[in-house]
Write a protein that holds these residues in place. Structure first.
Motif, PDB file in Angstrom:
ATOM      1  N   ALA A   1       0.855  -1.193   0.000  1.00 38.07           N
ATOM      2  CA  ALA A   1       0.000   0.000   0.000  1.00 38.07           C
ATOM      3  C   ALA A   1       0.890   1.242   0.000  1.00 38.07           C
ATOM      4  N   LYS A   2       0.491   2.255  -0.741  1.00 39.90           N
ATOM      5  CA  LYS A   2       1.257   3.505  -0.833  1.00 39.90           C
ATOM      6  C   LYS A   2       1.517   4.059   0.571  1.00 39.90           C
TER       7      LYS A   2
ATOM      8  N   ILE B   1       4.754  -6.397  -5.281  1.00 41.40           N
ATOM      9  CA  ILE B   1       4.542  -5.193  -6.076  1.00 41.40           C
ATOM     10  C   ILE B   1       4.828  -4.013  -5.164  1.00 41.40           C
ATOM     11  N   VAL B   2       5.889  -3.299  -5.492  1.00 38.18           N
ATOM     12  CA  VAL B   2       6.303  -2.126  -4.727  1.00 38.18           C
ATOM     13  C   VAL B   2       5.684  -0.919  -5.403  1.00 38.18           C
ATOM     14  N   THR B   3       4.705  -0.308  -4.737  1.00 38.93           N
ATOM     15  CA  THR B   3       3.996   0.833  -5.322  1.00 38.93           C
ATOM     16  C   THR B   3       4.584   2.165  -4.878  1.00 38.93           C
ATOM     17  N   ASP B   4       5.404   2.124  -3.850  1.00 40.82           N
ATOM     18  CA  ASP B   4       5.988   3.345  -3.290  1.00 40.82           C
ATOM     19  C   ASP B   4       7.482   3.116  -3.056  1.00 40.82           C
TER      20      ASP B   4
ATOM     21  N   VAL C   1       8.195  -3.082  -9.634  1.00 45.10           N
ATOM     22  CA  VAL C   1       8.239  -1.742  -9.057  1.00 45.10           C
ATOM     23  C   VAL C   1       7.419  -0.804  -9.936  1.00 45.10           C
ATOM     24  N   GLY C   2       6.476  -0.110  -9.326  1.00 48.32           N
ATOM     25  CA  GLY C   2       5.654   0.846 -10.060  1.00 48.32           C
ATOM     26  C   GLY C   2       6.030   2.260  -9.660  1.00 48.32           C
TER      27      GLY C   2
END
Length: 173
Positions: free
Chosen positions: A111-112, A140-143, A166-167
């Protein structure tokens, strides 16, 4: 080494007739006329279709053994934007086994503004005791802050998660 005797085996390299050696639920070798130590059991696979997974072997109708598949992109038990995946870990992995897939790799989403490891641990908790096949996770790395890259990614790797997406989105307006 209990296992099927003199079956036709499919591997990544070829197709051959041989025995399958299994120890502690894991295929350890393929070979002709494998020795059968005392206390081991031979599975007569004549007329049986065997998909060997780490947890169990399931038998149906053919005389061909093949390794199970790996589905490296599944969404099981995820929720995002007030939507939830149709499958939970029980139904999703039961369906995978039915199709010959013995390993699934799902997504654990950060989560961000939060750390990555709690997300990974939460997804493991959702799956634990609910699966019919082997599983792992992509993180999944959103931040991807400096702290996350420096501290969290090494923790993920130490935990056993070695696949990362990574996003990073840049808004210009």
């Amino acid at each position: 080494m209990p296992g099927p005797k003199e079956d036709r085996q499919l591997t990544a390299q070829d197709e051959t007739e041989c025995d399958i050696g299994v120890k502690d639920g894991v295929v350890t070798c393929l070979g002709k006329d494998l020795p059968i130590p005392n206390g081991c059991r031979v599975i007569d696979a004549e007329g049986g279709y065997i998909t060997v997974s780490r947890e169990q072997a399931s038998v149906s109708k053919s005389r061909l053994s093949q390794p199970g598949g790996v589905d490296s992109h599944v969404h099981i038990g995820q929720s995002a934007s007030n939507a939830r995946s149709a499958d939970d870990w029980t139904t999703g992995t039961r369906g995978a086994i039915g199709g010959g897939t013995t390993t699934v790799v799902a997504f654990a989403v950060q989560a961000k503004g939060k750390q990555v490891m709690p997300a990974i641990e939460a997804y493991y908790d959702l799956a634990k005791g609910q699966t019919h096949c082997d599983y792992s996770f992509h993180a999944i790395v959103t931040d991807p802050t400096e702290e996350v890259v420096r501290d969290e990614i090494p923790k993920m790797v130490a935990f056993g998660v070695t696949s990362v997406k990574v996003g990073k989105t840049l808004r210009t307006s």
